[in-house]
Design a protein around this motif. Sequence first.
Motif, PDB file in Angstrom:
ATOM      1  N   PHE A 117     -86.640  46.040  12.241  1.00  0.00           N
ATOM      2  CA  PHE A 117     -85.907  45.152  11.343  1.00  0.00           C
ATOM      3  C   PHE A 117     -84.594  45.779  10.889  1.00  0.00           C
ATOM      4  N   VAL A 118     -84.613  47.057  10.577  1.00  0.00           N
ATOM      5  CA  VAL A 118     -83.412  47.776  10.166  1.00  0.00           C
ATOM      6  C   VAL A 118     -83.348  49.082  10.955  1.00  0.00           C
ATOM      7  N   GLN A 119     -82.369  49.173  11.856  1.00  0.00           N
ATOM      8  CA  GLN A 119     -82.237  50.337  12.725  1.00  0.00           C
ATOM      9  C   GLN A 119     -81.841  51.576  11.931  1.00  0.00           C
ATOM     10  N   ARG A 120     -82.550  52.679  12.143  1.00  0.00           N
ATOM     11  CA  ARG A 120     -82.237  53.928  11.454  1.00  0.00           C
ATOM     12  C   ARG A 120     -81.116  54.673  12.172  1.00  0.00           C
ATOM     13  N   ALA A 121     -80.426  55.522  11.413  1.00  0.00           N
ATOM     14  CA  ALA A 121     -79.387  56.377  11.976  1.00  0.00           C
ATOM     15  C   ALA A 121     -80.030  57.591  12.643  1.00  0.00           C
ATOM     16  N   GLY A 122     -79.297  58.199  13.581  1.00  0.00           N
ATOM     17  CA  GLY A 122     -79.760  59.433  14.179  1.00  0.00           C
ATOM     18  C   GLY A 122     -80.585  59.237  15.426  1.00  0.00           C
ATOM     19  N   VAL A 123     -81.332  60.265  15.786  1.00  0.00           N
ATOM     20  CA  VAL A 123     -82.151  60.237  16.994  1.00  0.00           C
ATOM     21  C   VAL A 123     -83.605  59.987  16.635  1.00  0.00           C
ATOM     22  N   ASN A 124     -84.276  59.286  17.517  1.00  0.00           N
ATOM     23  CA  ASN A 124     -85.701  59.013  17.383  1.00  0.00           C
ATOM     24  C   ASN A 124     -86.468  60.243  17.848  1.00  0.00           C
ATOM     25  N   LEU A 125     -87.355  60.763  16.991  1.00  0.00           N
ATOM     26  CA  LEU A 125     -88.097  61.958  17.363  1.00  0.00           C
ATOM     27  C   LEU A 125     -88.913  61.750  18.632  1.00  0.00           C
ATOM     28  N   SER A 126     -89.301  60.508  18.922  1.00  0.00           N
ATOM     29  CA  SER A 126     -90.094  60.248  20.118  1.00  0.00           C
ATOM     30  C   SER A 126     -89.277  60.402  21.394  1.00  0.00           C
ATOM     31  N   ASP A 127     -87.933  60.451  21.267  1.00  0.00           N
ATOM     32  CA  ASP A 127     -87.061  60.625  22.429  1.00  0.00           C
ATOM     33  C   ASP A 127     -86.702  62.088  22.666  1.00  0.00           C
ATOM     34  N   LEU A 128     -87.222  62.980  21.843  1.00  0.00           N
ATOM     35  CA  LEU A 128     -86.876  64.389  21.941  1.00  0.00           C
ATOM     36  C   LEU A 128     -87.939  65.172  22.693  1.00  0.00           C
ATOM     37  N   THR A 129     -87.559  66.348  23.164  1.00  0.00           N
ATOM     38  CA  THR A 129     -88.523  67.259  23.773  1.00  0.00           C
ATOM     39  C   THR A 129     -89.374  67.902  22.691  1.00  0.00           C
ATOM     40  N   ASP A 130     -90.442  68.556  23.078  1.00  0.00           N
ATOM     41  CA  ASP A 130     -91.284  69.244  22.100  1.00  0.00           C
ATOM     42  C   ASP A 130     -90.479  70.260  21.305  1.00  0.00           C
ATOM     43  N   GLU A 131     -89.616  71.021  21.990  1.00  0.00           N
ATOM     44  CA  GLU A 131     -88.797  72.024  21.307  1.00  0.00           C
ATOM     45  C   GLU A 131     -87.878  71.367  20.291  1.00  0.00           C
ATOM     46  N   GLN A 132     -87.261  70.253  20.680  1.00  0.00           N
ATOM     47  CA  GLN A 132     -86.339  69.571  19.778  1.00  0.00           C
ATOM     48  C   GLN A 132     -87.063  68.969  18.577  1.00  0.00           C
ATOM     49  N   ARG A 133     -88.238  68.399  18.822  1.00  0.00           N
ATOM     50  CA  ARG A 133     -88.994  67.815  17.709  1.00  0.00           C
ATOM     51  C   ARG A 133     -89.444  68.884  16.729  1.00  0.00           C
ATOM     52  N   THR A 134     -89.879  70.010  17.246  1.00  0.00           N
ATOM     53  CA  THR A 134     -90.279  71.117  16.374  1.00  0.00           C
ATOM     54  C   THR A 134     -89.103  71.572  15.519  1.00  0.00           C
ATOM     55  N   ALA A 135     -87.914  71.662  16.128  1.00  0.00           N
ATOM     56  CA  ALA A 135     -86.721  72.072  15.392  1.00  0.00           C
ATOM     57  C   ALA A 135     -86.325  71.020  14.357  1.00  0.00           C
ATOM     58  N   ALA A 136     -86.512  69.739  14.677  1.00  0.00           N
ATOM     59  CA  ALA A 136     -86.190  68.671  13.724  1.00  0.00           C
ATOM     60  C   ALA A 136     -87.087  68.752  12.493  1.00  0.00           C
ATOM     61  N   LEU A 137     -88.377  68.982  12.715  1.00  0.00           N
ATOM     62  CA  LEU A 137     -89.298  69.061  11.582  1.00  0.00           C
ATOM     63  C   LEU A 137     -89.099  70.331  10.772  1.00  0.00           C
TER      64      LEU A 137
END
Length: 412
Positions: A117-137
């Motif tokens: 309904f309302v698009q969020r800014a930034g990157v979707n964590l589901s589109d990231l690699t495991d390394e990138q998601r870990t760094a995001a969190l």
Amino acid sequence: MMTRKSTDESTARRSWYRKITGCAIAVTLVSGLTLAGCTAATTSSETSAATTPVETTTTETSTTSAATSTTAETISSTAAAAEAFLATLSDEQRETVLHDYDDETKSTSWSNFPVTFVQRAGVNLSDLTDEQRTAALAVLQSLLSDEAYKTAVGIMGGDEYLHENSSSTEQSLGQYYIAFFGDPSDTAAWAVQFGGHHLGINADLNGGAHTVTFAPTHLGVQPAVYTNASGEQVQPFDGIYTDAFAFFDSLTSEQQTTLTSGDVTFCAPGDTCDFTSGSGLTGADLTDDQKQLLLGLIANWAGMADDETNAAALAKIEATLDTTVIAWRGETTYDMSKGNGISFSISGPNVYVALEAQPGSAGADVDGVTTSGWGHVHSIYRDPTNDYANSVTQQKASNTMGGGAPRGAGPA
């Protein structure tokens, strides 16, 4: 029923800075991401996950949460984590994550509505690699106190639970985005935005001004209690409910009557909002102990960072507490097997907090699990004097639905 907190002043003050240390369990999202965070496990087989508060304990393992004690440490560690996250991204991904500090997208790209309904800014964590998601969190962990991170993880796990188990056709459940406004810095102003359907964190960090703010922020939950991937029961809003009823139970019958006859308001994320106080109980009507319990409740939103940041935020709120109005609607005992939950608003010169029990499940029904009323809650925290650290003016989301439905309700 769980044992409520003591209503004495020392306990209320401790609730400002509750820290859950040395705890971590795995919560797996749709993307396959494993979150290291604190969640609550039931200790009684007689407790119903769908209807009653659960008695909880924590799992004693390690955690990477910063648990800093000063504002400077929070800003420094979060900036370092943000830089480390950016270093894992491609040029295209970095461009998606980074925005100008005063970009009005900051106020239109988050909501209490689903991502569809309302698009969020930034990157979707589901589109990231495991390394990138870990760094995001790691950015989120550096920013938040252990308890606030525990709550965020619990909320995210609830969305994943609904995605896996409910009848909802909402495909964005379990999807979360991260964006930065301004370049991560120890000295200049910049902001972190993180969220999805039931979570919207807007944190503004300014090393030069020595401040970290979280206004506005959206915390929601659906369902109230669920079983995570490790087979343990999780209740993300237990702390909020416990603090709310500790305050309510401290009131005299006359005070409770004034409180429950007041006007509960809800200022949705996409609203410019005039922060109307309405009628209700005022801070001037409270004893010193009752004021501390109220501040302990507010701290669930205004006290999400380190001790120094939290103390400064709560001191600002306390300074105008006498003219702050509190109103309450719904149940008067903390028993999720009865009634349809609670709603309340706390509106003053320096704080606006509203929590609304949603009357429906928004199509996310799970057999035997409460996904409306007690089991579906939206809340909002805003600072009438300092939303987005005054870096932008609140704009309604570009989507025709706006940033939120009346009374905070999600789409049917």
